[in-house]
Design a protein around this motif. Structure first.
Motif, short mmCIF file in Angstrom:
data_model
loop_
_atom_site.label_atom_id
_atom_site.label_comp_id
_atom_site.label_asym_id
_atom_site.label_seq_id
_atom_site.Cartn_x
_atom_site.Cartn_y
_atom_site.Cartn_z
N SER A 62 15.97 36.56 5.70
CA SER A 62 15.33 37.70 5.03
C SER A 62 14.25 37.16 4.09
O SER A 62 14.42 37.09 2.87
CB SER A 62 16.37 38.51 4.26
OG SER A 62 17.23 39.19 5.13
N LYS B 263 21.55 39.31 8.22
CA LYS B 263 21.65 40.59 8.90
C LYS B 263 22.43 40.39 10.20
O LYS B 263 22.72 39.25 10.58
CB LYS B 263 20.25 41.15 9.19
CG LYS B 263 19.45 41.44 7.92
CD LYS B 263 18.08 41.98 8.23
CE LYS B 263 17.13 40.92 8.69
NZ LYS B 263 16.68 40.04 7.60
N ALA C 126 13.93 44.13 11.63
CA ALA C 126 14.84 43.17 11.00
C ALA C 126 14.28 41.77 10.99
O ALA C 126 15.02 40.79 10.93
CB ALA C 126 16.24 43.19 11.60
N THR D 137 18.76 43.02 1.55
CA THR D 137 18.96 43.29 0.13
C THR D 137 20.25 44.04 -0.13
O THR D 137 21.06 43.66 -0.99
CB THR D 137 17.76 44.09 -0.42
OG1 THR D 137 16.56 43.33 -0.27
CG2 THR D 137 17.96 44.42 -1.89
N SER D 138 20.49 45.11 0.62
CA SER D 138 21.71 45.88 0.44
C SER D 138 22.94 45.04 0.80
O SER D 138 23.99 45.15 0.16
CB SER D 138 21.68 47.16 1.26
OG SER D 138 21.56 46.88 2.64
N ASP E 74 15.09 51.87 4.47
CA ASP E 74 14.61 50.74 5.26
C ASP E 74 15.46 50.56 6.52
O ASP E 74 14.93 50.36 7.62
CB ASP E 74 14.64 49.45 4.43
CG ASP E 74 14.19 48.23 5.22
OD1 ASP E 74 12.99 48.12 5.51
OD2 ASP E 74 15.06 47.40 5.55
N SER E 75 16.77 50.67 6.37
CA SER E 75 17.66 50.57 7.54
C SER E 75 17.41 51.70 8.51
O SER E 75 17.45 51.51 9.74
CB SER E 75 19.12 50.60 7.08
OG SER E 75 19.43 49.49 6.27
N LYS F 36 14.36 50.99 10.67
CA LYS F 36 14.61 49.96 11.68
C LYS F 36 15.45 50.49 12.84
O LYS F 36 15.16 50.21 14.01
CB LYS F 36 15.28 48.75 11.03
CG LYS F 36 14.34 47.99 10.10
CD LYS F 36 15.06 46.95 9.26
CE LYS F 36 14.08 46.23 8.34
NZ LYS F 36 14.76 45.32 7.39
N ASN G 167 19.42 45.43 6.68
CA ASN G 167 18.73 45.25 5.41
C ASN G 167 19.41 44.16 4.59
O ASN G 167 20.57 44.31 4.19
CB ASN G 167 18.70 46.57 4.63
CG ASN G 167 17.96 46.44 3.32
OD1 ASN G 167 18.55 46.16 2.29
ND2 ASN G 167 16.66 46.65 3.35
N ASP H 18 15.64 50.07 -0.15
CA ASP H 18 16.74 49.26 0.39
C ASP H 18 18.10 49.89 0.12
O ASP H 18 18.90 50.09 1.03
CB ASP H 18 16.70 47.85 -0.21
CG ASP H 18 15.44 47.11 0.14
OD1 ASP H 18 15.02 47.18 1.30
OD2 ASP H 18 14.86 46.45 -0.75
#
Length: 338
Positions: free
Chosen positions: A320, A301, A152, A180-181, A220-221, A224, A178, A215
């Motif tokens: 981010s 985040k 992150a 972007t989301s 991506d999440s 992480k 994430n 994303d």
């Protein structure tokens, strides 16, 4: 004064921001941490540049990304293994994430560990693919692997778990990991937009990639939360152990129904102890007003730790942006020296 020689693998936007940070704050780092950091090598996609006395950062930070050409050294292996007397102390790994094989980062990290270098990784691929193996190699060599930038970026997720909660029993981790989301879901909520319109807005603002699947589909999440789980719970889980759902099916109507009760939709990555196992999941969830993660807006985040001894610990924010990831890498290096 301590001297630390750095080798960088990958020269994309994060690596470029990292070099800019070193260049801009060189004197401050010397004064505050009594350490001079020197970049002696940068490995690009087609070769590398190297100077055992240290590369000129005033020139290096001005080079375009992807512009590192071929020199007398053809590869990272040639530098750290074939010329061990000229190796660095720390590898800063910034190559593009490859979730299938972890390469080339996996080989770079193994070669650097073999040469008794510490590792600071911003790239996730090699860690997702082989973190337990790499940690075992590092332990055998008496070296360290730091990777807060891969979990992150600027948000200090791993740091809180490793340092602030040391000695406590972590029962669960929930995070918006994430940016972007989260920007897309925030835009849908605040702008009354459809998912498609919110995604288009994110792409127009340079927040979402042309192909945003990593994303919006939750991968991506998942990467992480996997790194956090394996690092903090000392497990050996893989991406196949995570149930992953993205945000593509969240509708404008879903958003409006949640807002009636003061709630918000968020993409939540979680790791929770259930009896004798750890359950990992990524999915859109309705967050109630009393949950502090409801206040995570835009590209920010957030992470929420539930502990047995310290109760609930929450951290929100974290840029981010490649600059935030570069700063996380610098923080890891400073903590290595500490």
């Amino acid at each position: 004064m301590k001297q630390r020689k750095i080798v960088i693998t990958g020269y994309g936007t994060v690596a470029k921001e990292f070099v800019e940070l070193l260049y801009r704050k060189k004197e401050a780092f010397i004064e505050q941490y009594h350490t001079e950091y020197t970049v002696i090598g940068v490995v690009g996609s087609i070769g590398m540049i190297y100077d055992p006395e240290g590369l000129d950062l005033s020139i290096l930070h001005g080079l375009p990304t992807g512009s590192i050409g071929i020199s007398q050294y053809a590869s990272m292996k040639d530098l750290v293994l074939e010329s061990p007397s000229m190796k660095g102390d720390i590898l800063v790994e910034c190559t593009p994430t490859n979730l299938e094989t972890g390469e080339p980062a996996l080989s770079y990290i193994k070669q650097a560990l073999e040469a008794n270098m510490d590792i600071v990784s911003v790239s996730k691929g090699a860690l997702v693919h082989s973190l337990p193996e790499l940690l075992a190699i590092a332990k055998a060599k008496g070296r360290y692997i730091k990777y807060s930038g891969a979990t992150a970026a600027a948000l200090p997720t791993l740091d809180i778990g490793e340092f602030s909660l040391a000695g406590s029993t972590i029962q669960s981790i929930k995070g918006i990991l994430n940016g972007t989301s989260n920007f897309i879901l925030t835009s849908m909520s605040e702008g009354n937009l459809t998912f498609e319109k919110a995604l288009q807005l994110a792409q127009e603002n340079g927040i979402a990639e042309k192909n945003p699947d990593l994303d919006i589909k939750g991968l991506d999440s998942a990467c992480k939360i996997l790194l956090l789980a394996n690092g903090l719970f000392h497990t050996n889980l893989t991406l196949e152990d995570i149930v992953v759902d993205g945000i593509e099916k969240v509708t404008k109507a879903d958003m409006q129904r949640a807002k009636i009760n003061g709630c918000e939709w968020k993409l939540i990555a979680s790791a929770k102890k259930q009896r004798d196992r750890l359950v990992l999941q990524v999915k859109p969830e309705i967050i109630p007003p009393e949950n502090p993660l409801i206040h995570v807006k835009g590209t920010n985040k957030g992470i929420l730790f539930e502990t047995e001894e310290m109760g609930t610990i929450c951290c929100v924010g974290g840029a981010s942006h490649p600059k935030g990831a570069a700063a996380a890498a610098m923080k890891d290096i400073i903590n290595l020296i500490r």
